[in-house]
Design a protein around this motif. Structure first.
Motif, short mmCIF file in Angstrom:
data_model
loop_
_atom_site.label_atom_id
_atom_site.label_comp_id
_atom_site.label_asym_id
_atom_site.label_seq_id
_atom_site.Cartn_x
_atom_site.Cartn_y
_atom_site.Cartn_z
N SER A 169 0.83 -1.20 0.00
CA SER A 169 0.00 0.00 0.00
C SER A 169 0.88 1.26 0.00
O SER A 169 0.57 2.24 -0.68
N PHE A 170 1.96 1.23 0.76
CA PHE A 170 2.89 2.36 0.77
C PHE A 170 3.40 2.65 -0.63
O PHE A 170 3.35 3.79 -1.11
N TRP A 171 3.90 1.61 -1.32
CA TRP A 171 4.46 1.81 -2.66
C TRP A 171 3.39 2.28 -3.64
O TRP A 171 3.66 3.11 -4.51
N THR A 172 2.19 1.77 -3.51
CA THR A 172 1.09 2.18 -4.38
C THR A 172 0.79 3.67 -4.18
O THR A 172 0.66 4.42 -5.15
N HIS A 173 0.68 4.09 -2.92
CA HIS A 173 0.41 5.50 -2.64
C HIS A 173 1.57 6.38 -3.09
O HIS A 173 1.36 7.45 -3.67
N LEU A 174 2.80 5.95 -2.84
CA LEU A 174 3.96 6.76 -3.24
C LEU A 174 3.99 6.93 -4.76
O LEU A 174 4.23 8.03 -5.26
N ARG A 175 3.72 5.86 -5.47
CA ARG A 175 3.75 5.91 -6.94
C ARG A 175 2.69 6.88 -7.48
O ARG A 175 2.93 7.61 -8.43
N SER A 176 1.52 6.93 -6.86
CA SER A 176 0.46 7.77 -7.39
C SER A 176 0.48 9.19 -6.83
O SER A 176 0.08 10.13 -7.52
N GLU A 177 0.92 9.37 -5.61
CA GLU A 177 0.83 10.68 -4.98
C GLU A 177 2.14 11.45 -5.01
O GLU A 177 2.15 12.66 -5.06
N MET A 178 3.24 10.79 -4.90
CA MET A 178 4.59 11.27 -5.16
C MET A 178 5.17 12.28 -4.16
O MET A 178 6.37 12.33 -4.00
N THR A 179 4.37 13.09 -3.50
CA THR A 179 4.93 14.11 -2.63
C THR A 179 5.17 13.56 -1.23
O THR A 179 4.29 12.98 -0.62
N VAL A 180 6.40 13.76 -0.76
CA VAL A 180 6.78 13.33 0.58
C VAL A 180 7.45 14.52 1.28
O VAL A 180 7.81 15.50 0.64
N MET A 181 7.62 14.38 2.56
CA MET A 181 8.48 15.30 3.31
C MET A 181 9.78 14.53 3.52
O MET A 181 9.76 13.35 3.88
N ALA A 182 10.91 15.20 3.30
CA ALA A 182 12.21 14.54 3.37
C ALA A 182 13.18 15.38 4.19
O ALA A 182 13.13 16.61 4.16
N GLY A 183 14.07 14.69 4.90
CA GLY A 183 15.07 15.40 5.67
C GLY A 183 16.24 14.52 6.04
O GLY A 183 16.15 13.29 6.00
N HIS A 195 14.33 19.05 10.58
CA HIS A 195 13.83 19.87 9.46
C HIS A 195 13.51 18.98 8.27
O HIS A 195 14.32 18.17 7.84
N MET A 196 12.31 19.14 7.74
CA MET A 196 11.87 18.38 6.58
C MET A 196 11.44 19.37 5.51
O MET A 196 11.06 20.51 5.81
N ARG A 197 11.49 18.92 4.25
CA ARG A 197 11.03 19.75 3.16
C ARG A 197 10.29 18.87 2.17
O ARG A 197 10.59 17.68 2.06
N PRO A 198 9.32 19.45 1.43
CA PRO A 198 8.58 18.63 0.46
C PRO A 198 9.44 18.35 -0.77
O PRO A 198 10.14 19.23 -1.27
N LEU A 199 9.39 17.12 -1.22
CA LEU A 199 10.06 16.70 -2.45
C LEU A 199 9.13 15.77 -3.22
O LEU A 199 8.29 15.09 -2.62
N THR A 200 9.32 15.73 -4.52
CA THR A 200 8.52 14.86 -5.37
C THR A 200 9.31 13.60 -5.69
O THR A 200 10.38 13.67 -6.30
#
Length: 163
Positions: A10-24, A31-36
């Motif tokens: 489910s994680f991979w499915t959502h990541l593939r379709s939604e793409m935006t995460v917070m990363a740090g 500190h996190m920032r949005p990345l695609t």
């Protein structure tokens, strides 16, 4: 109740379709920032790729070294949440840039794939905690009538290896 494998899928499915995460990065005081996120191929595994610019704080902090970090994902429907830990590194592999390049990425780089500011980050996921949101109409009703809602949240989380 979902199995750890189902939550991972489910994680991979959502990541593939939604793409935006917070990363740090791990040592950036949270500190996190949005990345695609960009995934290479059809499989459900890493690495996860991110186009960014060399002058961003994250790219500058990475330099030429690999560093521990994390990404978090909240699905648009709020039915899945994930925190994934792994390693970030700048990896301007031209073959990967060519495979992942698309019109949305191109909009950020005036000189195209050869833009001197382009930095491609590779995130190698190692472990994750993935939650399925147990909030439901039924759980809300149970809470309204005084029932304990905690049982609706049991077995809706998995700690998984991502390698």
């Amino acid at each position: 109740m979902p199995t750890p494998a189902e939550l991972t899928q489910s994680f991979w499915t959502h990541l593939r379709s939604e793409m935006t995460v917070m990363a740090g990065l791990a040592d950036e005081d949270g500190h996190m920032r949005p990345l695609t996120a960009q995934l290479d191929g059809e499989g459900d595994h890493g690495p996860i790729w991110f186009f960014t610019a060399k002058d961003t704080d994250m790219a500058k902090a990475l330099g030429a070294e690999a560093r521990k970090g994390s990404i978090t994902l909240t699905s648009k429907s709020h039915d899945l949440f994930a925190c994934v830990h792994g390693t970030f590194v700048v990896d301007n592999d031209r073959a990967v840039i060519d495979r992942l390049w698309n019109r949305f990425v191109a909009a950020w780089y005036e000189e195209g794939k050869d833009d001197p500011k382009l930095a491609l980050l590779r995130f190698d996921p190692e472990k994750a905690e993935i939650w399925e949101n147990a909030t439901s109409l039924w759980a809300g009703f149970k809470l309204m009538i005084g029932a304990d809602p905690k049982e609706d949240y049991e077995d809706k989380v998995a700690k998984v290896a991502m390698r």
